[in-house]
Design a protein around this motif. Structure first.
Motif, PDB file in Angstrom:
ATOM      1  N   VAL A   1    -105.249 -16.762  72.627  1.00 37.92           N
ATOM      2  CA  VAL A   1    -104.335 -15.932  73.519  1.00 37.92           C
ATOM      3  C   VAL A   1    -103.682 -14.999  72.852  1.00 37.92           C
ATOM      4  CG1 VAL A   1    -102.864 -15.858  75.621  1.00 37.92           C
ATOM      5  CG2 VAL A   1    -104.399 -17.939  75.024  1.00 37.92           C
ATOM      6  N   GLN A   2    -103.904 -13.780  73.165  1.00 34.76           N
ATOM      7  CA  GLN A   2    -102.848 -12.616  72.620  1.00 34.76           C
ATOM      8  C   GLN A   2    -101.523 -12.727  72.869  1.00 34.76           C
ATOM      9  OE1 GLN A   2    -104.429 -11.396  70.160  1.00 34.76           O
ATOM     10  NE2 GLN A   2    -105.718  -9.783  70.414  1.00 34.76           N
ATOM     11  N   HIS A   3    -100.849 -12.567  72.053  1.00 32.79           N
ATOM     12  CA  HIS A   3     -99.426 -12.395  72.372  1.00 32.79           C
ATOM     13  C   HIS A   3     -98.697 -11.191  71.743  1.00 32.79           C
ATOM     14  CE1 HIS A   3     -99.971 -16.901  72.873  1.00 32.79           C
ATOM     15  NE2 HIS A   3     -98.757 -16.856  73.562  1.00 32.79           N
ATOM     16  N   THR A   4     -97.378 -10.751  72.390  1.00 33.39           N
ATOM     17  CA  THR A   4     -96.842  -9.607  71.678  1.00 33.39           C
ATOM     18  C   THR A   4     -95.504  -9.787  71.664  1.00 33.39           C
ATOM     19  OG1 THR A   4     -98.398  -8.334  73.355  1.00 33.39           O
ATOM     20  CG2 THR A   4     -96.244  -7.145  72.448  1.00 33.39           C
ATOM     21  N   ILE A   5     -94.717  -9.404  70.438  1.00 33.72           N
ATOM     22  CA  ILE A   5     -93.525  -9.721  69.973  1.00 33.72           C
ATOM     23  C   ILE A   5     -92.657  -8.407  70.235  1.00 33.72           C
ATOM     24  CG2 ILE A   5     -93.799  -9.338  67.593  1.00 33.72           C
ATOM     25  CD1 ILE A   5     -91.507 -11.561  67.201  1.00 33.72           C
ATOM     26  N   ARG A   6     -91.631  -8.395  71.064  1.00 36.15           N
ATOM     27  CA  ARG A   6     -90.720  -7.271  71.160  1.00 36.15           C
ATOM     28  C   ARG A   6     -89.207  -7.783  71.178  1.00 36.15           C
ATOM     29  NH1 ARG A   6     -94.464  -6.045  75.601  1.00 36.15           N
ATOM     30  NH2 ARG A   6     -96.001  -4.301  74.917  1.00 36.15           N
ATOM     31  N   GLN A   7     -88.437  -6.524  70.773  1.00 31.09           N
ATOM     32  CA  GLN A   7     -86.941  -6.888  70.915  1.00 31.09           C
ATOM     33  C   GLN A   7     -86.530  -7.319  72.234  1.00 31.09           C
ATOM     34  OE1 GLN A   7     -84.620  -3.274  70.168  1.00 31.09           O
ATOM     35  NE2 GLN A   7     -82.903  -4.678  69.447  1.00 31.09           N
ATOM     36  N   ALA A   8     -85.474  -8.193  72.168  1.00 28.08           N
ATOM     37  CA  ALA A   8     -85.111  -8.851  73.320  1.00 28.08           C
ATOM     38  C   ALA A   8     -83.496  -8.146  73.434  1.00 28.08           C
ATOM     39  CB  ALA A   8     -85.039 -10.312  73.166  1.00 28.08           C
ATOM     40  N   PRO A   9     -83.505  -7.008  74.387  1.00 29.53           N
ATOM     41  CA  PRO A   9     -82.052  -6.589  74.515  1.00 29.53           C
ATOM     42  C   PRO A   9     -81.000  -7.478  74.711  1.00 29.53           C
ATOM     43  CG  PRO A   9     -83.643  -5.442  75.901  1.00 29.53           C
ATOM     44  CD  PRO A   9     -84.439  -6.676  75.197  1.00 29.53           C
TER      45      PRO A   9
ATOM     46  N   ARG B   1     -88.314 -11.521  71.404  1.00 28.26           N
ATOM     47  CA  ARG B   1     -89.154 -12.361  72.500  1.00 28.26           C
ATOM     48  C   ARG B   1     -90.729 -12.413  72.035  1.00 28.26           C
ATOM     49  NH1 ARG B   1     -86.904 -15.286  75.883  1.00 28.26           N
ATOM     50  NH2 ARG B   1     -85.056 -13.651  76.159  1.00 28.26           N
ATOM     51  N   VAL B   2     -91.304 -13.446  72.186  1.00 27.22           N
ATOM     52  CA  VAL B   2     -92.867 -13.418  72.146  1.00 27.22           C
ATOM     53  C   VAL B   2     -93.306 -13.589  73.776  1.00 27.22           C
ATOM     54  CG1 VAL B   2     -94.758 -14.435  71.368  1.00 27.22           C
ATOM     55  CG2 VAL B   2     -93.013 -14.253  69.871  1.00 27.22           C
ATOM     56  N   LEU B   3     -94.110 -12.830  73.769  1.00 27.07           N
ATOM     57  CA  LEU B   3     -94.575 -12.820  75.380  1.00 27.07           C
ATOM     58  C   LEU B   3     -96.140 -12.980  75.243  1.00 27.07           C
ATOM     59  CD1 LEU B   3     -92.751  -9.569  76.594  1.00 27.07           C
ATOM     60  CD2 LEU B   3     -92.033 -12.102  77.162  1.00 27.07           C
ATOM     61  N   ARG B   4     -96.821 -13.590  76.026  1.00 29.57           N
ATOM     62  CA  ARG B   4     -98.169 -13.804  76.347  1.00 29.57           C
ATOM     63  C   ARG B   4     -98.824 -12.765  76.942  1.00 29.57           C
ATOM     64  NH1 ARG B   4    -100.796 -19.110  78.660  1.00 29.57           N
ATOM     65  NH2 ARG B   4    -103.070 -18.449  78.681  1.00 29.57           N
ATOM     66  N   ASP B   5     -99.730 -12.059  76.445  1.00 29.41           N
ATOM     67  CA  ASP B   5    -100.373 -10.924  76.967  1.00 29.41           C
ATOM     68  C   ASP B   5    -100.799 -11.168  78.359  1.00 29.41           C
ATOM     69  OD1 ASP B   5     -99.463  -9.380  74.873  1.00 29.41           O
ATOM     70  OD2 ASP B   5    -101.292  -9.188  74.172  1.00 29.41           O
ATOM     71  N   GLU B   6    -100.830 -10.469  79.419  1.00 28.05           N
ATOM     72  CA  GLU B   6    -101.553 -10.760  80.680  1.00 28.05           C
ATOM     73  C   GLU B   6    -102.991 -10.669  80.399  1.00 28.05           C
ATOM     74  OE1 GLU B   6     -99.951 -11.354  83.291  1.00 28.05           O
ATOM     75  OE2 GLU B   6     -98.162 -11.548  82.179  1.00 28.05           O
ATOM     76  N   GLU B   7    -103.837 -11.430  81.252  1.00 27.84           N
ATOM     77  CA  GLU B   7    -105.371 -11.343  81.218  1.00 27.84           C
ATOM     78  C   GLU B   7    -106.062 -10.337  82.204  1.00 27.84           C
ATOM     79  OE1 GLU B   7    -107.058 -15.266  80.810  1.00 27.84           O
ATOM     80  OE2 GLU B   7    -105.086 -15.935  79.563  1.00 27.84           O
TER      81      GLU B   7
END
Length: 77
Positions: free
Chosen positions: A9-17, A71-77
């Motif tokens: 499963v693909q994930h994305t990491i983004r800054q958590a404000p 925060r690491v978020l699971r990409d939507e499918e």
């Protein structure tokens, strides 16, 4: 016999404000262990460096550290 199915499963990491950002400075002059501590505003860390140099001539090299949260978020499918 046992079988396994792997699903990647693909994930994305983004800054958590909501985590905020912390700015710190450390004097790198030999023998000086001065550090600013953490600030929420980068101007406060900058001002600390300027004051430190003003009070301690020759202390003009600093290591600056910016810390944020991710925060690491699971990409939507």
């Amino acid at each position: 016999m046992t079988y396994a199915v792997y699903r990647f499963v693909q994930h994305t990491i983004r800054q958590a404000p909501e985590g905020g950002v912390t700015y710190e400075a450390f004097c790198m002059t030999a023998g000086c262990r001065a550090e600013s501590g953490g600030f929420e505003d980068q101007d406060d860390a900058r001002d600390w460096c300027l004051r430190h140099t003003g009070r301690n001539p020759g202390h003009d090299l600093f290591r600056r550290v910016v810390t944020d949260y991710a925060r690491v978020l699971r990409d939507e499918e």
